[in-house]
Design an enzyme around this catalytic site. Structure first.
Site, PDB file in Angstrom:
ATOM      1  N   GLU A  16       0.815  -1.210   0.000  1.00  0.00           N
ATOM      2  CA  GLU A  16       0.000   0.000   0.000  1.00  0.00           C
ATOM      3  C   GLU A  16       0.852   1.266   0.000  1.00  0.00           C
ATOM      4  O   GLU A  16       0.515   2.239  -0.654  1.00  0.00           O
ATOM      5  CB  GLU A  16      -0.933  -0.009   1.212  1.00  0.00           C
ATOM      6  CG  GLU A  16      -1.402   1.392   1.573  1.00  0.00           C
ATOM      7  CD  GLU A  16      -2.890   1.545   1.620  1.00  0.00           C
ATOM      8  OE1 GLU A  16      -3.480   0.796   2.374  1.00  0.00           O
ATOM      9  OE2 GLU A  16      -3.437   2.411   0.920  1.00  0.00           O
ATOM     10  N   ASP A  17       1.949   1.267   0.726  1.00  0.00           N
ATOM     11  CA  ASP A  17       2.669   2.525   0.968  1.00  0.00           C
ATOM     12  C   ASP A  17       3.988   2.702   0.226  1.00  0.00           C
ATOM     13  O   ASP A  17       4.587   3.763   0.276  1.00  0.00           O
ATOM     14  CB  ASP A  17       2.975   2.671   2.472  1.00  0.00           C
ATOM     15  CG  ASP A  17       1.713   2.948   3.269  1.00  0.00           C
ATOM     16  OD1 ASP A  17       0.696   3.270   2.633  1.00  0.00           O
ATOM     17  OD2 ASP A  17       1.754   2.837   4.503  1.00  0.00           O
TER      18      ASP A  17
END
Ligand code: MN
Length: 717
Positions: free
Chosen positions: A76-77
């Site tokens: 996600e990051d």
């Protein structure tokens, strides 16, 4: 900060056979991926996944869970992709990481904190956690974020996260029996949401502590001494209850802190089940028990797997104390709930319990030994979430649908009106077909138009009863109107051709004989093919109908004789003047067909197509055959009757397609009759007015091109 060696050592300590290579590799991958990021605290971002992994080692989880914790924010990051994780760590880890990523993305669409939505949101999280390790990692992630909440500057944001933790994550932790995490999540949220109340409770606990010396230590050693002098090897622990659980009790029972009897909780750990009851006997002999407070969760475990014996006694120091007695295994379950199933145990039986929701089956087995029916229901429901999808409205409302549900189902679930006027849908911001199967967490925006009406084709893919019945209701009304219109046209034409007025007297007569209630019903009856137009005429005028054909022929002869432009009136060349001509209703000849005239004594000439079956029986009398041909001008608007046989699927809308295509081809239906009918199909004979063969052939081709129409043929005999 932990280094990889520390982490590996921790895992090794409880599982000597663990795949520590996997853990070390995940450590390196995550460190590299997060290298440039920092947290609100200013620490390197990597400290977060590392701490989450640390929390899971406290719970003695398997190496796959630890690796997942390390990797949980990479997809996600960071620039890392799921494919990379799959290639480097294999499918199991990739699935776990993907699961955690999806749960994390849900935080962005987290709905408002109405309690029903909170419950749905919890169900959504559970349903999406196909592997419960996903949920466990997510809870550990939330726990670390809560522990470091004070680094977030915005009060509003801290509040939102704390409230969400209280509403969603703490109850989830409890649902799966992870009490240690649940307690800590609640307390951290409580500190953020109601710091004054918490401070006051802490102050009173502090006061009690100084007033009574170290009560916990004294009582603990007294308990252990009493048990060991009775010959039982046991360990006792004591603790003050958590401020939040004290607060809840004060709220629930509406009492003050001073009225609260037990702010301390004690736990006695023994070797096996039998020892639990032995310890209980020893405690009850030594101190007076309070009868209504005794509970046996060993013989009747809680649905989340919790087992222990609870009792409250007037114990050492004449203090009222609550004691829980359990084995060390039971204690693990009490602290860590389902996570205990993934823990390393002697012999390492971890794999088996990794099956999806096997823990629910275990719980069900436990419940068979005398659980409450409501609890049983609650947990069978839990399994049912696997058959559901939970989707968001654009405003963040959560809607539960059966698996396989489509945007149309979603629209009807929102409101019947929304379903009826639905023209399209955006799934997660992108336009998607209305038949798309929705997935957990999808956000759906329904596009509407007031001009839209439900389409019968939706019935092929909707799965909810609400959508189905709304569409059916609509289609039925619409289709009825189509039948009425068609039937009305057929009846009018039939009366016109027979030369009779279609007045109320005629209608009443037809209704009486056919046992129908209204004009509409009569037309629908004919439109659906249950009766032909001619039949209705013959019901109203029975005697005359019998004479209808001869009279028709007679009047035709009269007309031919009276008409000076005979050639134009009858578009056939090669005829003797004054002879009546009509077209055979076996083969319905049309301009463009090769034709032959058959002279019938007293009845004039009947025109057949050259390939009409009837002609075979007439081959023995060639003197009756007349060589005729069409005489139709290129601009002729004169129409002729053709007949086709059409097979329609027995589905809403197919009749609509039939009449629509015919009308579009500028042809006119004059009669329609069901010739065959099954559950799946309708076979109709349809009489149509067309200009010529070309007109009819074009129309047949157009009909064949329509999906709802199975078969179309011209009828020639
Ligand atoms: Mn995280």
């Amino acid at each position: 900060m932990l280094n990889p060696d520390d982490l590996v050592a921790r895992v090794r300590r409880y599982d000597p056979d663990a795949d520590v290579g996997l853990v070390a590799k995940a450590f390196d991958f995550s460190l590299e991926a997060h290298s440039t990021q920092t947290r609100a605290s200013g620490e390197p971002y990597f400290s977060h996944p590392l701490e989450v992994a640390g929390i899971l080692t406290d719970m003695r989880l398997d190496a796959a869970s630890i690796a997942t914790a390390l990797l949980h924010d990479t997809v996600e990051d960071t620039v890392a992709t799921l494919d990379q994780i799959d290639t480097q760590f294999g499918a199991e880890i990739a699935q776990l990481v993907d699961g955690v990523t999806k749960l994390t993305m849900l935080e962005h669409v987290r709905p408002t904190k109405q309690s029903r939505e909170a419950e749905n949101f919890r169900k959504l999280l559970l349903a999406m956690s196909n592997d419960l390790r996903v949920l466990i990692v997510k809870l550990a992630d939330r726990l670390h974020n809560m522990r470091t909440l004070n680094f977030i500057g915005s009060t509003e944001k801290r509040h939102r996260i704390a409230a969400e933790t209280m509403d969603i994550y703490a109850p989830l932790a409890e649902r799966i029996g992870m009490h240690a995490i649940k307690d800590e999540l609640e307390d951290l949220s409580f500190a953020e949401l109601n710091p004054e109340a918490r401070e006051s409770i802490l102050g009173r606990l502090e006061y009690l502590r100084t007033e009574s010396g170290d009560a916990i230590a004294k009582i603990t050693s007294e308990l252990e001494r009493t048990l060991s002098s009775a010959g039982l090897d046991a360990t006792a622990f004591g603790r003050e209850k958590r401020p939040y659980s004290i607060w809840r009790k004060m709220e629930r029972k509406n009492i003050s802190f001073e009225q609260l009897a037990d702010v301390m909780a004690f736990r006695i750990l023994v070797e096996d089940d039998d020892d639990c009851y032995r310890a209980l006997g020893i405690v009850h002999r030594a101190w007076p028990m309070i009868p209504e407070r005794f509970k046996d969760f060993i013989s009747t475990p809680k649905p989340n797997g919790y087992r222990s014996v609870h009792t409250t006694v007037i114990g050492p120091e004449k203090r009222r104390i609550e004691i829980q007695i359990c084995t060390r295994d039971m204690n693990e379950v009490a602290e860590h709930g389902v996570a205990a199933h993934w823990q390393y145990k002697d012999g390492g039986a971890i794999k088996e319990s990794a099956q999806q929701f096997s823990w629910i089956r275990q719980l069900l087995e436990m419940l068979e030994h005398g659980g409450h029916p409501e609890e049983f229901l609650e947990h069978t429901k839990l399994e049912m979430y696997q058959d559901q999808v939970f989707c968001f409205t654009p405003k963040g409302g959560l809607i539960a649908l059966p698996r396989g549900a489509t945007p149309v189902d979603f629209a009807y679930a929102v409101h019947t009106n929304v379903g009826d006027t639905c023209v399209g849908a955006k799934v997660n911001g992108r336009i998607a077909p209305l038949r798309t199967a929705l997935e957990n967490g999808d956000q759906i925006e329904i596009m509407r138009s007031s001009a839209q009406t439900p389409s019968p084709t939706w019935l092929y893919f909707v799965v909810t009863g609400k959508a189905r019945s709304a569409i059916r209701r609509f289609v039925r009304v619409q289709q009825d109107q189509q039948y009425v219109d068609l039937g009305s046209a057929i009846v009018r034409r039939a009366f016109e051709q027979a030369g009779h007025p279609l007045n109320s007297k005629a209608l009443d007569r037809a209704l009486t004989v056919l046992n129908l209630k209204s004009e509409e019903e009569l037309y629908a009856h004919v439109g659906q093919g249950f009766a032909s137009g001619k039949e209705v005429v013959s019901i109203v005028f029975p005697a005359e109908t019998e004479r209808r054909i001869p009279s028709f022929v007679r009047s035709a002869i009269r007309r031919v004789r009276a008409d000076k432009n005979v050639d134009r009136a009858i578009p056939i060349k090669g005829l003797i003047k004054g002879v009546a001509v009509h077209f055979a209703d076996c083969c319905h000849p049309l301009p463009g067909d090769r034709i032959v005239g058959i002279l019938t004594e007293g009845k004039g000439v009947r025109i057949h197509t050259i390939d009409c079956e009837i002609l075979r029986s007439l081959s023995s009398s060639p003197e009756r055959w007349l060589d005729v041909s069409w005489d139709v001008g290129p601009d002729s608007q004169e129409v002729h009757l053709g007949r086709i046989k059409v097979t329609l699927s027995n589905e809403p809308g197919s009749l609509n397609a039939l009449t629509g295509v015919i009308a579009k081809n500028n042809a006119n239906i004059t009669n329609l009759k069901v010739s065959n009918r099954s559950d799946d199909f309708f076979e109709f004979l349809v009489d149509v007015e067309v200009r010529d063969v070309k007109h009819l052939t074009g129309m047949i081709a157009a009909l064949r091109a329509d999906d709802g129409i199975h078969k179309v043929d011209r009828v020639r005999a």
